[in-house]
Enzyme design. Structure first.
Site, short mmCIF file in Angstrom:
data_model
loop_
_atom_site.label_atom_id
_atom_site.label_comp_id
_atom_site.label_asym_id
_atom_site.label_seq_id
_atom_site.Cartn_x
_atom_site.Cartn_y
_atom_site.Cartn_z
N ALA A 74 16.95 48.59 12.73
CA ALA A 74 17.15 50.05 12.77
C ALA A 74 17.62 50.51 11.39
CB ALA A 74 18.12 50.42 13.89
N SER A 75 18.64 51.34 11.31
CA SER A 75 18.98 51.96 10.02
C SER A 75 19.62 51.02 9.01
CB SER A 75 19.89 53.17 10.25
OG SER A 75 19.13 54.24 10.79
N VAL A 76 19.94 49.80 9.41
CA VAL A 76 20.33 48.80 8.40
C VAL A 76 19.15 48.57 7.45
CG1 VAL A 76 21.13 46.42 8.05
CG2 VAL A 76 22.03 47.78 9.95
N THR A 77 17.95 48.90 7.90
CA THR A 77 16.74 48.85 7.06
C THR A 77 16.89 49.69 5.80
OG1 THR A 77 15.24 48.46 8.92
CG2 THR A 77 14.29 49.57 7.01
N LYS A 78 17.60 50.78 5.87
CA LYS A 78 17.60 51.76 4.78
C LYS A 78 18.05 51.17 3.45
CE LYS A 78 17.94 56.06 7.45
NZ LYS A 78 17.66 55.55 8.81
#
Length: 353
Positions: A74-78
């Site tokens: 999820a937003s750890v991807t960013k």
């Protein structure tokens, strides 16, 4: 009491004490057994000093979570999307002051005022693409290019660029498209060649259905009416730049170490990602470049949570202590904000044992 009975009782007590669960395992008791699971790692001074896996990666087959189980970040991807942009900046292929109308043809007029750096720290004011994607789009889920097409049909922003902080998944979908445009590579290919492969993050992948696979994949589950229901994807799950990477705690350990030693980004550039952003009026925001910033007992913390359909994660770092906490889970509970509390509970237990 005879000696044999006394010995038996003493042995039973000692055995029970030796089998007492680790205090961190107690925190994750609801993740154990035949429930959606979790992988937890504590990293200190360059070593994984605690790691445990709990529960099921796939409930239907009773396949357990292991150290190499890959969760949707999820937003750890960013932080990886931001790193890709900064690598292109280092190569002189991107300027963070470029505006969106310079980058994308036929972008609405308001793009003249939004610069790339506004996207990186969520101060662009650009609209949330999720508001335009119905749940019925799951059959043909929107991808990053589709996000651009949605935004090209909007004619305003929430606020002028740089005036406020407002978290934006739209921004990171557009950043992934910039990586493709200025590198000449597909987004997953660029990440693989420039980040994952150099760090031997051998099973981490930006996943595109029918184009690549996720080895040892964890599937997501949502609790409905007291039962866990497999609900792994949503109509926005195919967007890569804001949340499409799968990884595991062992690969993320390698990434954590690279953030210290400058393997991928020069240390000076890396420090920019951990520096509070500025609004137009000079006030600070609690966000750098794809990292939230806070304090824990007087020490600087950089972290990012991740929340999407049936996944809740956090990557929590106290650089001054060389201490990191990674928690990856395949369930829709708790709320994303509570993952910070969960990481800090682990720190408390770790310090006291």
């Amino acid at each position: 009491m005879n000696k044999y009975l006394l010995f038996t009782l003493t042995f039973a007590i000692l055995t029970a004490c030796s089998q007492k669960p680790h205090p961190i395992a107690e925190i994750f008791k609801d993740y154990q057994g035949e429930n959606p699971g979790a992988a937890v790692a504590i990293i200190q001074d360059g070593d994984i000093v605690y790691h445990q896996s709990y529960g099921m990666a796939e409930m239907e087959s009773k396949r357990p979570v292991q150290s190499n189980t890959n969760f949707r970040l999820a937003s750890v991807t960013k932080q990886f999307t931001a790193t890709a942009i900064l690598l292109l900046e280092e190569k002189g292929l991107i300027d963070l002051n470029w505006t969106l109308d310079q980058v994308f043809e036929d972008f609405p007029e308001y793009g003249q005022n939004i610069q790339i750096h506004h996207l990186l720290n969520h101060t662009s004011g650009i609209w949330d693409y999720e508001d335009f994607v119905p749940d019925s789009a799951l059959v043909n889920p929107v991808m990053d290019q589709g996000v651009l097409e949605i935004i090209q049909n909007t004619d305003q922003t929430y606020f002028p660029a740089g005036e406020q902080f407002r978290y934006s998944n739209t921004a990171f979908a557009l950043l992934a498209l910039m990586v493709e445009k200025y590198s000449g590579q597909d987004f997953p290919e660029f990440l693989e060649e420039n980040i994952f492969k150099p760090l031997d993050m051998n099973t981490t992948v930006a996943h595109i259905k029918n184009q690549n696979t996720v080895p040892e994949r964890a599937y997501g589950y949502t609790k409905e009416n007291g039962q866990w229901i497999r609900k792994d994807q949503s109509s926005t799950s195919a967007v890569l730049g804001d949340g499409g990477i799968y990884s595991n705690v062992l690969d993320l350990f390698k990434w954590d170490q690279a953030l210290y030693n400058g393997t991928i980004l020069p240390k000076s550039t890396k420090e920019k990602t951990f520096t509070n952003g500025l609004l137009n009026d000079g006030s600070l925001i609690d966000y750098g470049l794809a990292w939230h910033i806070k304090e824990y007992k007087g020490e600087k913390v950089v972290y990012h949570t991740g929340s999407t359909t049936s996944f809740r994660n956090i990557f929590y770092r106290i650089p001054s202590r060389n201490l990191s906490i990674i928690i990856l889970t395949n369930r829709n509970l708790p709320e994303e904000e509570s993952m910070v509390d969960l990481a800090e509970r682990i720190i408390e237990v770790f310090q006291n044992n």
